[in-house]
Design an enzyme around this catalytic site. Sequence first.
Site, short mmCIF file in Angstrom:
data_model
loop_
_atom_site.label_atom_id
_atom_site.label_comp_id
_atom_site.label_asym_id
_atom_site.label_seq_id
_atom_site.Cartn_x
_atom_site.Cartn_y
_atom_site.Cartn_z
CD GLU A 1 -55.30 9.90 3.12
OE1 GLU A 1 -55.91 9.02 2.49
OE2 GLU A 1 -54.93 10.97 2.61
CG HIS B 1 -31.09 -10.43 -1.10
ND1 HIS B 1 -30.04 -11.32 -1.00
CD2 HIS B 1 -32.22 -11.19 -1.23
CE1 HIS B 1 -30.51 -12.56 -1.11
NE2 HIS B 1 -31.83 -12.51 -1.24
CE LYS C 1 -56.03 17.11 -1.15
NZ LYS C 1 -57.37 16.57 -1.26
O1 LIG Z 1 -60.40 10.83 -5.38
P1 LIG Z 1 -59.99 12.21 -5.07
O2 LIG Z 1 -61.12 13.06 -4.58
O3 LIG Z 1 -59.30 12.84 -6.25
O4 LIG Z 1 -58.98 12.16 -3.91
C1 LIG Z 1 -57.72 11.56 -4.01
C2 LIG Z 1 -57.02 11.58 -2.68
O5 LIG Z 1 -56.87 12.92 -2.31
C3 LIG Z 1 -56.74 13.32 -0.99
O6 LIG Z 1 -55.52 13.93 -0.87
C4 LIG Z 1 -56.99 12.36 0.12
O7 LIG Z 1 -56.06 12.51 1.14
C5 LIG Z 1 -57.01 10.94 -0.32
O8 LIG Z 1 -57.63 10.19 0.68
C6 LIG Z 1 -57.74 10.80 -1.62
O9 LIG Z 1 -57.85 9.45 -1.94
#
Ligand SMILES: O=P(O)(O)OC[C@H]1O[C@H](O)[C@H](O)[C@@H](O)[C@@H]1O
Length: 528
Positions: free
Chosen positions: A347, A378, A499
């Site tokens: 990432e 294995h 997202k």
């Molecule tokens: O901690 P949050 O704000 O809920 O984010 C949780 C995760 O969401 C995102 O998708 C990012 O890609 C991650 O890097 C992050 O750790």
Amino acid sequence: MPKLNFATEGLNMDIDLSAHRDRLRNRSLGAIAASRAGQATLTAAGWRIDMARQYLDPESEAALLAFGETCALETASSDLFSGAIVNPSEGRPALHWALRAGSPLEGEAETVRQSIQPALQFARDQRSGKVTTSGGAPFTAVVHIGIGGSDFGPRLIADAFEDLAPAGIDLRFCANVDPLDLDRALTGLDPKSTLVIGVSKSFGTEETLYNLDRARKWLERALGDDAAHHLGLVTAAPEKAKAWLNGRDAHVFDMPLSVGGRFSLWSAASLACMIYLGADLFERILAGAAAMDAHTRDTPPAKNVPMRLALLDYWNTSILGDKMRVVLAYANRLRMLPTYLQQLEMESNGKSVGPDGEAIAVATAPALWGGEGSVGQHSYHQWLHQGSQAVPCEFILAPDAGRDSAGLAALTAHALAQAEVLANGRSLEEVKKEEPGLTDAVARQKVHAGGRASTFMTHSAFGPEAFGALVAMYEHRTYFAGKLWGLNPFDQWGVERGKTMAGRLKPALTGDASADDPVTASLIAALR
Ligand SMILES: O=P(O)(O)OC[C@H]1O[C@H](O)[C@H](O)[C@@H](O)[C@@H]1O
């Protein structure tokens, strides 16, 4: 190795790493390694890193170090540790290292350092009986809800040291928006004795908010308004958490904005681990990470483990063309490390355009995968040995010292044997000599091409400190590798896009809109 002085901007164009590659390409890895045995070793915070079995020799290593100098690795290090803006997308420093600093810092770094104290204190108060359920009894279960950087690190820590956890807490994790994940996490638990901890830096991640909503309802059904006593929230967006609480109380902890999610396992994000394992053990992990920070900050590039490993990543990926790296953890405690590293490295550096908008001219971060040795032997080790792609491996041999000696000897022998066979292979002549009765067809199938490079990492006294040092090493390596590739390792635009698209498609699932993409539309029709 003498310090090479290449300071002129753009000089990296003149350091022809590919000429070194071409020179080394004609040599066998076994021969290269034999000439480097015992001489390609670095040490840091109790770790010994042996790179003898990489396609490197003193000349190519010198050229790589010179390349690192043109990429200003030392400046990158001082920028990180001085709190300069190293995350241009968000205009922020990256202060994860401050969370484990043992002595006072200055400015924002000191605020970050202090931010972990309330969580450690809460964990201590929970163990001493000061923090209780709404009924005044001790909590007997903790459910950690979070995803990505708010999940992998705490899960890694809890799994690594679960046998050292004092009795009394049943720890569960939930990350997936698949409802089964929370259903499983809550199975058999009594809300009256359960603490639910929601971790989200942004407090805006759909999966986490969905699971938190459901967990809150689960608490409320049993506890009514007292449910708030059973909720802990860890976030860098306290206003959003407050809005979600809607006037109710909860235990709220700070996650600093200048600590990236995938670098946050040292923060209050690991509250569940602090409670489960005890604050003292957690502080030992921090101390180990601090030792690696000191090494990284104070050691010149030639002996600097994270810098040298970042240069190795550049060499293997961008110069030799390897598309993958495989992490083989010969340590049961580290069985989840490859999963953790996938987020940290892929990432962070899985990008092809730099902060200036320019495409990166070379291949960047390899795909990282791996697992637990000797278990993987294995399974996919067949592919590593005789598959059509040669992939560099990273052995981490760090079992608990002092355990059953026969098992430790076998584990060690297996790790050493795998690395040796991967590098040296087994020729047809060797097969026929050792097994003279074989048909030619069978003998040919037993040939190992060899030439598979590997790094061998060891620690003679593995424990929480060594664990902290190892994870901090990978963090710094990732940062330096990003620097060599010209990337910002602290953002994730690709993830953001996923997202957005999921949000756009939801109305199509309920029939309130139609999907633009014909394949997606047909899949939705089939799912309805
Ligand atoms: O901690 P949050 O704000 O809920 O984010 C949780 C995760 O969401 C995102 O998708 C990012 O890609 C991650 O890097 C992050 O750790």
